[in-house]
Design an enzyme around this catalytic site. Sequence first.
Site, PDB file in Angstrom:
ATOM      1  N   ASP A  35     -15.396   1.597  18.615  1.00 24.77           N
ATOM      2  CA  ASP A  35     -15.579   1.905  17.280  1.00 24.77           C
ATOM      3  C   ASP A  35     -17.381   1.940  17.287  1.00 24.77           C
ATOM      4  OD1 ASP A  35     -13.030   1.916  16.926  1.00 24.77           O
ATOM      5  OD2 ASP A  35     -13.215   0.206  15.352  1.00 24.77           O
ATOM      6  N   GLU A  37     -19.357   2.990  19.376  1.00 25.58           N
ATOM      7  CA  GLU A  37     -19.855   4.183  19.926  1.00 25.58           C
ATOM      8  C   GLU A  37     -19.806   5.219  19.078  1.00 25.58           C
ATOM      9  OE1 GLU A  37     -21.881   4.924  22.137  1.00 25.58           O
ATOM     10  OE2 GLU A  37     -21.774   7.043  22.282  1.00 25.58           O
ATOM     11  N   TYR A  38     -18.788   5.445  18.179  1.00 26.84           N
ATOM     12  CA  TYR A  38     -18.689   6.209  16.919  1.00 26.84           C
ATOM     13  C   TYR A  38     -19.461   6.033  16.132  1.00 26.84           C
ATOM     14  CZ  TYR A  38     -16.100   8.481  13.141  1.00 26.84           C
ATOM     15  OH  TYR A  38     -15.689   9.131  12.016  1.00 26.84           O
ATOM     16  N   ASP A  39     -19.588   4.631  15.488  1.00 29.04           N
ATOM     17  CA  ASP A  39     -20.749   4.239  14.538  1.00 29.04           C
ATOM     18  C   ASP A  39     -21.976   4.830  14.919  1.00 29.04           C
ATOM     19  OD1 ASP A  39     -18.610   2.947  13.112  1.00 29.04           O
ATOM     20  OD2 ASP A  39     -19.106   1.114  13.691  1.00 29.04           O
ATOM     21  N   LEU A  85      12.328  16.482  -4.560  1.00 24.88           N
ATOM     22  CA  LEU A  85      13.572  16.572  -3.636  1.00 24.88           C
ATOM     23  C   LEU A  85      14.721  16.146  -4.208  1.00 24.88           C
ATOM     24  CD1 LEU A  85      11.937  14.870  -0.393  1.00 24.88           C
ATOM     25  CD2 LEU A  85      12.791  17.293  -0.590  1.00 24.88           C
ATOM     26  N   GLU A 116      12.213  12.976   8.899  1.00 29.45           N
ATOM     27  CA  GLU A 116      10.814  11.896   8.579  1.00 29.45           C
ATOM     28  C   GLU A 116      11.202  10.964   7.748  1.00 29.45           C
ATOM     29  OE1 GLU A 116       7.126  15.014   8.427  1.00 29.45           O
ATOM     30  OE2 GLU A 116       8.607  14.957   6.967  1.00 29.45           O
ATOM     31  N   LYS A 118      10.544   8.779   4.409  1.00 34.09           N
ATOM     32  CA  LYS A 118       9.867   9.242   3.180  1.00 34.09           C
ATOM     33  C   LYS A 118       8.981   8.101   2.739  1.00 34.09           C
ATOM     34  CE  LYS A 118      11.413  11.006  -1.434  1.00 34.09           C
ATOM     35  NZ  LYS A 118      10.396  10.042  -2.280  1.00 34.09           N
ATOM     36  N   ASP A 120       6.293   6.087   0.304  1.00 31.41           N
ATOM     37  CA  ASP A 120       6.042   5.767  -0.987  1.00 31.41           C
ATOM     38  C   ASP A 120       4.531   5.810  -0.950  1.00 31.41           C
ATOM     39  OD1 ASP A 120       7.080   5.326  -3.267  1.00 31.41           O
ATOM     40  OD2 ASP A 120       7.696   3.110  -2.709  1.00 31.41           O
ATOM     41  N   ARG A 139       0.225  16.430  -7.232  1.00 35.77           N
ATOM     42  CA  ARG A 139       1.334  17.150  -7.651  1.00 35.77           C
ATOM     43  C   ARG A 139       1.361  17.729  -9.036  1.00 35.77           C
ATOM     44  NH1 ARG A 139       7.034  18.107  -7.823  1.00 35.77           N
ATOM     45  NH2 ARG A 139       7.365  16.057  -9.074  1.00 35.77           N
ATOM     46  N   GLU A 176       1.456  13.222   2.042  1.00 29.36           N
ATOM     47  CA  GLU A 176       1.595  11.848   1.150  1.00 29.36           C
ATOM     48  C   GLU A 176       0.512  11.179   1.592  1.00 29.36           C
ATOM     49  OE1 GLU A 176       4.117  12.001  -0.716  1.00 29.36           O
ATOM     50  OE2 GLU A 176       4.640   9.892  -1.531  1.00 29.36           O
ATOM     51  N   TYR A 226      -0.465  11.235   5.676  1.00 29.19           N
ATOM     52  CA  TYR A 226       0.472  12.097   6.519  1.00 29.19           C
ATOM     53  C   TYR A 226       0.939  13.509   6.060  1.00 29.19           C
ATOM     54  CZ  TYR A 226       1.706   8.172   9.679  1.00 29.19           C
ATOM     55  OH  TYR A 226       1.787   6.870  10.594  1.00 29.19           O
ATOM     56  N   LYS A 293      14.979  18.052   6.321  1.00 29.63           N
ATOM     57  CA  LYS A 293      14.581  19.448   6.290  1.00 29.63           C
ATOM     58  C   LYS A 293      15.489  20.196   7.186  1.00 29.63           C
ATOM     59  CE  LYS A 293      10.172  17.803   4.470  1.00 29.63           C
ATOM     60  NZ  LYS A 293       8.942  17.312   4.796  1.00 29.63           N
ATOM     61  N   LYS A 317      17.999   7.910   0.284  1.00 28.34           N
ATOM     62  CA  LYS A 317      17.241   6.865  -0.073  1.00 28.34           C
ATOM     63  C   LYS A 317      17.687   5.557   0.423  1.00 28.34           C
ATOM     64  CE  LYS A 317      14.472   7.174  -3.132  1.00 28.34           C
ATOM     65  NZ  LYS A 317      13.976   7.565  -4.733  1.00 28.34           N
ATOM     66  N   CYS A 411       3.190 -36.025  -8.263  1.00 23.49           N
ATOM     67  CA  CYS A 411       4.094 -35.448  -7.587  1.00 23.49           C
ATOM     68  C   CYS A 411       5.475 -35.635  -7.954  1.00 23.49           C
ATOM     69  CB  CYS A 411       4.166 -36.131  -6.054  1.00 23.49           C
ATOM     70  SG  CYS A 411       5.419 -35.707  -4.802  1.00 23.49           S
ATOM     71  N   CYS A 414       7.640 -38.383  -5.642  1.00 25.51           N
ATOM     72  CA  CYS A 414       7.278 -39.914  -5.222  1.00 25.51           C
ATOM     73  C   CYS A 414       6.305 -40.167  -6.425  1.00 25.51           C
ATOM     74  CB  CYS A 414       6.565 -40.064  -3.842  1.00 25.51           C
ATOM     75  SG  CYS A 414       4.911 -39.513  -3.822  1.00 25.51           S
ATOM     76  N   CYS A 429       0.120 -33.627  -3.190  1.00 28.29           N
ATOM     77  CA  CYS A 429       0.438 -35.022  -3.273  1.00 28.29           C
ATOM     78  C   CYS A 429      -0.434 -35.938  -2.546  1.00 28.29           C
ATOM     79  CB  CYS A 429       1.982 -35.201  -3.105  1.00 28.29           C
ATOM     80  SG  CYS A 429       2.478 -36.666  -2.943  1.00 28.29           S
ATOM     81  N   CYS A 435       5.453 -40.305   0.303  1.00 30.66           N
ATOM     82  CA  CYS A 435       6.256 -39.532  -0.285  1.00 30.66           C
ATOM     83  C   CYS A 435       7.486 -38.864   0.764  1.00 30.66           C
ATOM     84  CB  CYS A 435       5.282 -38.316  -0.635  1.00 30.66           C
ATOM     85  SG  CYS A 435       6.221 -36.865  -1.422  1.00 30.66           S
TER      86      CYS A 435
HETATM   87  S1  IVH Z   1       9.073  16.948   1.471  1.00 26.74           S
HETATM   88  C1  IVH Z   1       9.828  20.749  -0.592  1.00 26.74           C
HETATM   89  N1  IVH Z   1       8.676  14.888   3.168  1.00 26.74           N
HETATM   90  O1  IVH Z   1       8.972  12.462  -2.108  1.00 26.74           O
HETATM   91  C2  IVH Z   1       9.773  19.641  -0.125  1.00 26.74           C
HETATM   92  N2  IVH Z   1       8.162  14.612   0.676  1.00 26.74           N
HETATM   93  O2  IVH Z   1      10.843  12.853  -3.798  1.00 26.74           O
HETATM   94  C3  IVH Z   1       9.113  18.258  -0.845  1.00 26.74           C
HETATM   95  N3  IVH Z   1       7.701  12.252   0.008  1.00 26.74           N
HETATM   96  O3  IVH Z   1       6.800  14.632  -3.941  1.00 26.74           O
HETATM   97  C4  IVH Z   1       8.619  17.413  -0.316  1.00 26.74           C
HETATM   98  N4  IVH Z   1       7.694  11.583   2.186  1.00 26.74           N
HETATM   99  O4  IVH Z   1       5.473  12.806  -2.606  1.00 26.74           O
HETATM  100  C5  IVH Z   1       8.632  15.480   1.606  1.00 26.74           C
HETATM  101  N5  IVH Z   1       8.368  13.255   4.464  1.00 26.74           N
HETATM  102  C6  IVH Z   1       8.353  13.778   3.124  1.00 26.74           C
HETATM  103  C7  IVH Z   1       7.993  12.783   2.324  1.00 26.74           C
HETATM  104  C8  IVH Z   1       7.976  13.109   0.913  1.00 26.74           C
HETATM  105  C9  IVH Z   1       7.334  11.318   0.897  1.00 26.74           C
HETATM  106  C10 IVH Z   1       7.480  12.401  -1.386  1.00 26.74           C
HETATM  107  C11 IVH Z   1       6.736  13.363  -1.944  1.00 26.74           C
HETATM  108  C12 IVH Z   1       7.650  14.118  -2.870  1.00 26.74           C
HETATM  109  C13 IVH Z   1       8.568  13.155  -3.280  1.00 26.74           C
HETATM  110  C14 IVH Z   1       9.903  13.763  -3.518  1.00 26.74           C
END
Ligand code: IVH
Length: 671
Positions: A35, A37-39, A85, A116, A118, A120, A139, A176, A226, A293, A317, A411, A414, A429, A435
Amino acid sequence: MTIPASAMSRAVELRDLINLHNYHYYALDDPQIPDSEYDRLLRELQDLESQYPDLVTSESPTQRVGALPLDGFGEVTHRVPMLSLDNAFTDTEMQDFDRRVRERLDYSEAVLYAAEPKLDGLAISLRYEGGVLVQAATRGDGSKGEDVTLNVRTIPSVPLRLIGDDWPEVLEVRGEIYMPLAGFNQLNIRAQASGEKGFANPRNAAAGSLRQLDPRITAQRPLAMYCYGFGEISSGPLADTQSEGIKRLTDWGLRISPEMRVVKGVEGCLDYYRQMGERRASLDYDIDGVVFKVDSLDQQRQLGFVSRAPRWAIAQKFPAQEEMTELLAIDIQVGRTGALTPVARLQPVTVAGVTVTNATLHNEDEIKRKDIRVGDTVIIRRAGDVIPQVVRSIAERRPANALPFVMPDHCPECGSDVIRDEAEATIRCSGGLFCPAQRRQAIKHFAARRAMDVEGLGDKLVDQLVAVGLVETPADLYKLTLPAVEGLERMGRKSAENLLQALEKSKQTTFGRFLFALGIREVGEATANALAKHYGTLDQLMQADTEALQQVSDVGPIVAEHLVTFFKQPHNQEVIQALLDAGVEWEPVEMPDVDSLTLAGKTFVITGTLSLPRDEIKQKLLNLGAKVTGSVSKKTDYLIAGEDAGSKRAKAEALGVVILDEDQLNALLAG
Ligand code: IVH
């Protein structure tokens, strides 16, 4: 001002270098340089650009921070809509999905799916033109989103310029933006320290950070991205499959999930779902499910869309991590060191498959900050293996008579007065081992596996021994007799014998374990072992003062103070003596012959910035028999001065103390 050609070419060179290192760091997760060196590279570029402001380009890596606040976000029309989705909550729903896919494709074999986690967080579309990031948009409603370019530019894992040269002229990638848990926790700790409310969860924190009108604030938030999908691509699809297309993105410096796999058929999907479910708690980010997918883009095209979701993808989910329930009571628990912790007693509720009846509330400040009252409807969150938390209360559902919570000033176990430690935001306490709660905890700690390791002395048994008055201090354990133990509830002759045997066996221990078992505040296993190694005998340790104690690695002023206070108490001295009288013993610790060490009798002070952490340097000096103190005086023999050494250096110079730089120190250490 005309810019010299040399400056121009160096700036280009530095930008390419920095982009390349970003790529190794973020896209490949394989840093090539430290790091520091990068800095240095970044600083050199910053210096050049401030010398020749005309050198600055919008995609320069120096331009991630510092844009000025906006009045509002502009609107962006997505050229390719950002889809949502469909969800599956059960294996059966997944099987239905897979069947529909195969029926539509008229395909009898197992379909390949790109799988992959999902994440949050929130969905973002990045637009690169000629390899340069020109726009980032949320979005929104799927067809129109908000222009958050300036904010997204501050996110280190989003390249401002793509690596290489084989990218399409126009490349839109979707992914995301999320906040890693480590960063989220730190952010909340900082927010709380300055009296702010903090964020309820990492998703809210990510969304709140990205929707800041002031990009300088976003720049301070630990966001990451990602990539998992595509928008407009001028050259057409990047590959024949989803997974290959996504993998190509890493060539250009974009970051993709290291968890992406291609799985076969619905069985493969369900396996992946279960594996990710098990790994969920150990990931550094929140995921709320997995996404599948159809991997073949050809098959994706055949399947097409329904309203706003593709027929070729689905999210399976995980059970929700947050649920609502009623807060029945707030009880106070007294810990080993006397700290009073409020605990929420809840109307039982199932969160992510586990029944939750209690949740921690940490301390009084937290209850005040979140304004949580008995009778409230509260949101409980259980992430992974962590203890369930009360996230917040729902104000609209508060009963009219709900009173704010007040911590007791005595407390509850006691009746002793409590002491407030403002710095630690804790209430303790003052009863010590008077105690019963502290007594129970102290004995449980003493007997624990990593301490004296008394096999078979479980929590319930300790509670009983203390409740009937057989044991008040750890030393009383060794006075237990067969008739007394046998008489306890759920104790037969055999288990009583076993317990006495285990106690007998525990007497043969090590100095380190014994010290740890005493339960001195802030003295964990590592510190106990370091103390044992440094002092060798209990007598030596008990005679040490705070200054001497700080000679031991990882003992600072606070721990030193706790040690001295502990050993000063007549009560503790009595317990220690009783333990030794009972026959607790350990093999003598082998001590180096200090006088023969090369730096014996020499006193050092360390100051300024050095390339190694100070603790490490201190340890090296201690190993050679030196003493290390915090301030320069006539007694100091050497000052180790790193960069930016300030007043200590001046004082050393005034006193004629020998000053060593890092190279000289290394020479000294090498002998
Ligand atoms: S694909 C057509 N891949 O989930 C494909 N979505 O419930 C559309 N999300 O709006 C999304 N991880 O914000 C995809 N590996 C992933 C995801 C992902 C999180 C979220 C994304 C999307 C929402 C849909």
